[in-house]
Design a protein around this motif. Structure first.
Motif, PDB file in Angstrom:
ATOM      1  N   PHE A 153       0.811  -1.224   0.000  1.00  0.00           N
ATOM      2  CA  PHE A 153       0.000   0.000   0.000  1.00  0.00           C
ATOM      3  C   PHE A 153       0.847   1.279   0.000  1.00  0.00           C
ATOM      4  CE2 PHE A 153      -2.837  -3.038   2.337  1.00  0.00           C
ATOM      5  CZ  PHE A 153      -3.822  -3.110   1.380  1.00  0.00           C
ATOM      6  N   TRP A 154       2.138   1.174   0.388  1.00  0.00           N
ATOM      7  CA  TRP A 154       2.877   2.407   0.671  1.00  0.00           C
ATOM      8  C   TRP A 154       3.103   3.285  -0.554  1.00  0.00           C
ATOM      9  CZ3 TRP A 154       1.009   1.364   4.728  1.00  0.00           C
ATOM     10  CH2 TRP A 154       1.469   0.521   5.728  1.00  0.00           C
ATOM     11  N   LEU A 155       3.541   2.700  -1.660  1.00  0.00           N
ATOM     12  CA  LEU A 155       3.785   3.533  -2.848  1.00  0.00           C
ATOM     13  C   LEU A 155       2.506   4.175  -3.389  1.00  0.00           C
ATOM     14  CD1 LEU A 155       6.562   1.586  -4.811  1.00  0.00           C
ATOM     15  CD2 LEU A 155       6.775   3.698  -3.483  1.00  0.00           C
ATOM     16  N   PRO A 156       1.394   3.417  -3.537  1.00  0.00           N
ATOM     17  CA  PRO A 156       0.156   4.088  -3.970  1.00  0.00           C
ATOM     18  C   PRO A 156      -0.278   5.198  -3.012  1.00  0.00           C
ATOM     19  CG  PRO A 156      -0.078   1.714  -4.195  1.00  0.00           C
ATOM     20  CD  PRO A 156       1.202   1.948  -3.460  1.00  0.00           C
ATOM     21  N   LEU A 157      -0.104   4.961  -1.703  1.00  0.00           N
ATOM     22  CA  LEU A 157      -0.512   5.980  -0.743  1.00  0.00           C
ATOM     23  C   LEU A 157       0.403   7.196  -0.783  1.00  0.00           C
ATOM     24  CD1 LEU A 157      -1.580   3.913   2.409  1.00  0.00           C
ATOM     25  CD2 LEU A 157      -3.035   5.267   0.893  1.00  0.00           C
ATOM     26  N   SER A 158       1.661   7.001  -1.189  1.00  0.00           N
ATOM     27  CA  SER A 158       2.574   8.143  -1.264  1.00  0.00           C
ATOM     28  C   SER A 158       2.227   9.080  -2.421  1.00  0.00           C
ATOM     29  CB  SER A 158       4.020   7.664  -1.415  1.00  0.00           C
ATOM     30  OG  SER A 158       4.221   7.066  -2.685  1.00  0.00           O
ATOM     31  N   ARG A 159       1.268   8.659  -3.276  1.00  0.00           N
ATOM     32  CA  ARG A 159       0.769   9.518  -4.367  1.00  0.00           C
ATOM     33  C   ARG A 159      -0.751   9.640  -4.281  1.00  0.00           C
ATOM     34  NH1 ARG A 159       4.247  10.209  -8.699  1.00  0.00           N
ATOM     35  NH2 ARG A 159       2.698  11.769  -9.277  1.00  0.00           N
ATOM     36  N   ALA A 160      -1.295   9.560  -3.074  1.00  0.00           N
ATOM     37  CA  ALA A 160      -2.750   9.573  -2.915  1.00  0.00           C
ATOM     38  C   ALA A 160      -3.380  10.872  -3.388  1.00  0.00           C
ATOM     39  CB  ALA A 160      -3.120   9.322  -1.449  1.00  0.00           C
ATOM     40  N   ILE A 161      -2.689  11.982  -3.187  1.00  0.00           N
ATOM     41  CA  ILE A 161      -3.222  13.281  -3.618  1.00  0.00           C
ATOM     42  C   ILE A 161      -2.839  13.568  -5.067  1.00  0.00           C
ATOM     43  CG2 ILE A 161      -2.976  15.784  -3.307  1.00  0.00           C
ATOM     44  CD1 ILE A 161      -2.978  15.356  -0.337  1.00  0.00           C
TER      45      ILE A 161
END
Length: 553
Positions: free
Chosen positions: A55-63
């Motif tokens: 989940f970390w990489l997708p969440l690091s571009r959530a905005i």
């Protein structure tokens, strides 16, 4: 106030009695082979803790999803990251979720272990389902609202409590149902914890890709779906739990106390277990074994890439630093196959070594872990030096099988030394060794690696010192295991003490035999239960092997 007619009575602090330990005592005709799949249903869910990194990489571009650059805020503090709604999170801020979860696993297992023994595995399993699955739902809300503190709270703190409760919930029950095969029974369940990420990671990737849109990373929807699935699956497992009557044992089975001095027929009270040197020796045994293994897991991918470099893609002699971006992408895919293979051996080792311990004994099994592990860690730099990828990978697959085997064998080891009455709670307290190792192992190996890099060391020599130090960890564990001795008689409860904590003692029918309880093999109901947990495991193994084939492609 009076209870209306037909209403379900309640026991304890407002708890319905169908959750109480007394109501889940097995009756004649119950098949004990229904309990392991119930335990697996819970462990396969909480094992996703190892796969949260998906989940970390997708969440690091959530905005900034769909935009060329992240919406980063320069010099953002952790406090700002917790509450910002305009800046993308850093991966380092997100990884803390895993650290919180592992720490809470050890703490909650230690704190709630005694309650679990009193309340029973069904109540603990259901609480674990609500905490772990509920943590994903809270995390989903945190992603949707872009509030990192909600993710830390849900998936870290509350989810970590679910981890601890779910991890220890089946241990005491399985040991009591399978006194003749303690290692195998606990190995089957704890194998599920190792396999949870093998199922959950590809499932999460599939769901993220399904829900992803130009305006959404697809993570909050994925967390919501997985949280709901986890609550359902873990609740099914919790309601599948049954406990044997006090004093029950399989028909025709004779306790092996006379065959091995390391297997006691007595029981040590939870309040006294930690006062014995044996508890702390076993604490050290688990901590040192886990520190060595988890240190490798923390750096498995970069280790393979930096040691072998271009040799991984058919270009021997080309160092990692000399590769271009495209080549580094290629070897990263090969290293991912290595990590997948290590995960598979971690899982298989949990069942293999725990089952083997039933034959050769728990002390000999751990002696094998430490002695063979020392040899393999010391030999790995030699394999790297001669450029043998096959030997290097083989060594670490065996090492990781023993890392997983250590987790699966320790509950049976505790039952041998301390008895079965409080083994679940004692195991919970011992899991603080895991929390400690989860910090010590990665910290040591990353610090040594950085020191070597600062000294200008590259290639096969970069990890030589690290591997020798990990071998030293295992040598210390060998000594600790060697010092474990049977407990003195003064530590064991009397028959009166045992009857008091067993709430009435041993029934006459259970003294005479198995009372018709626990018998039965692969009946249609048992087959259905095993298929329900077996299909996800088979799917996870297939996807893992498909990735691992890249390593030798």
């Amino acid at each position: 106030m009076t209870m209306r007619a037909g209403a379900a009575p309640f026991t304890g602090a407002g708890t319905p009695n169908w959750l109480s330990r007394e109501r889940i005592v097995a009756k004649a005709g119950f098949n004990r082979w229904l309990v392991p799949p119930a335990a697996l249903a819970i462990h396969l869910c909480i094992g996703m803790s190892y796969g949260l990194s998906v989940f970390w990489l997708p969440l690091s571009r959530a905005i900034s999803v769909g935009q060329p650059a992240p919406a980063a805020c320069p010099d953002m503090s952790v406090m700002t990251a917790l509450f910002t709604t305009t800046c993308d999170w850093r991966v380092s801020d997100l990884v803390i979720v895993f650290s919180i979860g592992i720490v809470m696993l050890g703490l909650s297992a230690a704190v709630f272990g005694g309650w679990l023994e009193r309340a029973g595995p069904r109540k603990a399993g259901l609480a674990a389902a609500l905490c772990w699955g509920g943590g994903f739902l809270i995390g989903s809300a945190g992603v949707y609202l872009h509030q990192l503190w909600l993710i830390w709270l849900g998936m870290g703190l509350i989810g970590g409590i679910g981890l601890g409760l779910g991890y220890i919930s089946p241990v005491s029950t399985l040991v009591k149902w399978f006194p003749d095969r303690r290692g195998m029974a606990t190995g089957m369940a704890i194998m599920g914890f190792g396999g949870g990420a093998m199922i959950g990671s590809p499932l999460a990737t599939l769901l993220i890709n399904t829900f992803k849109t130009p305006d959404s990373a697809g993570v909050w929807q994925t967390l919501a779906v997985m949280g709901g699935l986890y609550i359902l699956a873990m609740a099914c497992g919790a309601f599948g739990y049954r406990v044997p009557p006090a004093g029950w044992q399989p028909a025709g089975w004779t306790p092996p106390a006379s065959k091995s001095a390391m297997i006691t027929s007595g029981h040590v009270h939870l309040d006294n277990a930690h006062k014995t040197p044996q508890f702390w020796l076993l604490w050290a045994v688990l901590c040192l074994n886990v520190s060595a293994g988890i240190g490798v897991l923390a750096l498995a991918s970069p280790m393979l890439q930096e040691i072998f470099g271009g040799a991984l893609i058919g270009q021997p002699g080309v160092a990692f630093g000399q590769l271009d971006a495209g080549q580094k992408t290629q070897i990263a895919a090969v290293a991912a196959g290595f990590v997948g293979l290590l995960s598979l051996f971690n899982i298989l080792g949990r069942f293999f070594w725990a089952s083997m311990s039933d034959r050769i004994g728990r002390k000999v099994t751990y002696a094998t872990f430490f002695a063979l592990g020392c040899v393999l860690y010391a030999a790995a730099p030699w394999a790297a030096g001669i450029g043998s990828k096959a030997l290097f990978v083989t060594f670490f697959c065996v090492i990781l099988s023993m890392y997983g085997g250590g987790f699966a064998t320790i509950p049976a080891y505790l039952a041998d030394v301390f008895g079965t009455q409080f083994v679940g709670a004692i195991h919970g307290r011992l899991l603080t060794a895991w929390s400690t190792a989860g910090v010590v192992g990665p910290l040591v190996v990353t610090a040594i690696r950085q020191t070597q890099i600062d000294a200008g060391i590259q290639g096969a020599e970069l990890y030589t010192r690290t591997l020798y130090i990990l071998a030293g960890f295992l040598a210390a564990g060998f000594v600790a295991n060697l010092l474990v001795r049977p407990l003195a008689a003064r530590w064991f409860m009397t028959d009166a003490d045992l009857a008091a904590v067993s709430k009435g003692g041993v029934a006459a029918s259970s003294r005479a035999g198995d009372g018709g309880i626990g018998r039965g093999g692969l009946t249609p109901v048992a087959l259905l239960a095993w298929v329900a947990v077996g299909l996800p495991i088979a799917w996870g193994i297939w996807t893992t092997l498909a990735k691992a084939l890249i390593l030798f492609g």
